[in-house]
Design a protein around this motif. Structure first.
Motif, PDB file in Angstrom:
ATOM      1  N   CYS A   1      -0.886   3.004   6.384  1.00 37.67           N
ATOM      2  CA  CYS A   1      -1.755   2.039   6.353  1.00 37.67           C
ATOM      3  C   CYS A   1      -1.497   0.789   7.417  1.00 37.67           C
ATOM      4  O   CYS A   1      -0.408   0.544   7.375  1.00 37.67           O
TER       5      CYS A   1
ATOM      6  N   CYS B   1      -7.417   0.231  -1.704  1.00 36.85           N
ATOM      7  CA  CYS B   1      -6.826  -0.559  -0.319  1.00 36.85           C
ATOM      8  C   CYS B   1      -7.876  -1.117   0.377  1.00 36.85           C
ATOM      9  O   CYS B   1      -8.854  -0.312   0.931  1.00 36.85           O
TER      10      CYS B   1
ATOM     11  N   CYS C   1      -7.157   0.613   4.236  1.00 34.55           N
ATOM     12  CA  CYS C   1      -6.968   2.132   4.517  1.00 34.55           C
ATOM     13  C   CYS C   1      -8.344   2.553   3.476  1.00 34.55           C
ATOM     14  O   CYS C   1      -8.637   3.935   3.946  1.00 34.55           O
TER      15      CYS C   1
ATOM     16  N   SER D   1      -1.846  -2.037   7.002  1.00 36.12           N
ATOM     17  CA  SER D   1      -1.214  -3.413   6.128  1.00 36.12           C
ATOM     18  C   SER D   1       0.350  -3.417   6.394  1.00 36.12           C
ATOM     19  O   SER D   1       1.130  -4.538   6.110  1.00 36.12           O
TER      20      SER D   1
ATOM     21  N   CYS E   1       0.805  -1.205  -0.154  1.00 34.57           N
ATOM     22  CA  CYS E   1      -0.006   0.029  -0.141  1.00 34.57           C
ATOM     23  C   CYS E   1       0.945   1.191  -0.004  1.00 34.57           C
ATOM     24  O   CYS E   1       1.743   1.366   0.898  1.00 34.57           O
TER      25      CYS E   1
END
Ligand SMILES: [Zn+2]
Length: 152
Positions: A113, A136, A139, A115, A108
């Motif tokens: 984010c 995404c 987010c 992730s 990302c």
């Protein structure tokens, strides 16, 4: 015999990725690490198309592009075709297709984010197929392809 036929038939077994937009061929080689497999690869850059535009073309011997790779190819070359060659004959020919989502392929671009900090597979939904924007899962921000380092 057309140039196209010559280009495709000059390989005994493997895959020919055709109709790659000019300047994307080398990025595809890098992204898929095609050169690391030690198979013979022939790359044509800035080849002339009949419509006056230019294209790149990649021939990889003894390698068959998987469906997953074909999906990922659409990130670079949405109009690309894949020819699978056996004994100098095209046994299968198909266009790459953008899937609904990409899982675990791209990081990302949003550094905040979640992730990046959680042990999760990244996940992006294809938001806009013509301009290629990806959203995404974590987010919920959308990005066009220029935001992704992997695609550069
Ligand atoms: Zn994100």
């Amino acid at each position: 015999m057309s140039d196209y036929k010559l280009q495709v038939e000059a390989i005994q077994n493997g895959s020919v990725i055709d109709h790659i937009p000019a300047h994307r061929g080398l990025k595809i080689l890098k992204f898929f690490k095609l050169a690391q497999a030690n198979e013979k690869i022939t790359v044509g850059l800035n080849l002339n198309k009949t419509n006056g535009q230019q294209k790149d073309l990649i021939k990889v011997e003894n390698t068959f592009i998987s469906d997953e790779q074909a999906n990922q190819l659409a990130l670079f070359a949405p109009g690309a075709t894949i020819n699978q060659i056996k004994n100098f004959k095209v046994v299968n020919k198909f266009k790459v297709q953008l899937p609904e989502a990409f899982v675990g392929v791209l990081a990302c671009p949003n550094s905040n984010c979640i992730s990046h900090n959680e042990p999760v597979n990244t996940q992006f939904y294809v938001n806009n197929r013509t301009e290629l924007t990806l959203k995404c899962h974590y987010c919920e921000k959308s990005f066009n392809r220029s935001f992704f380092n992997e695609l550069d």
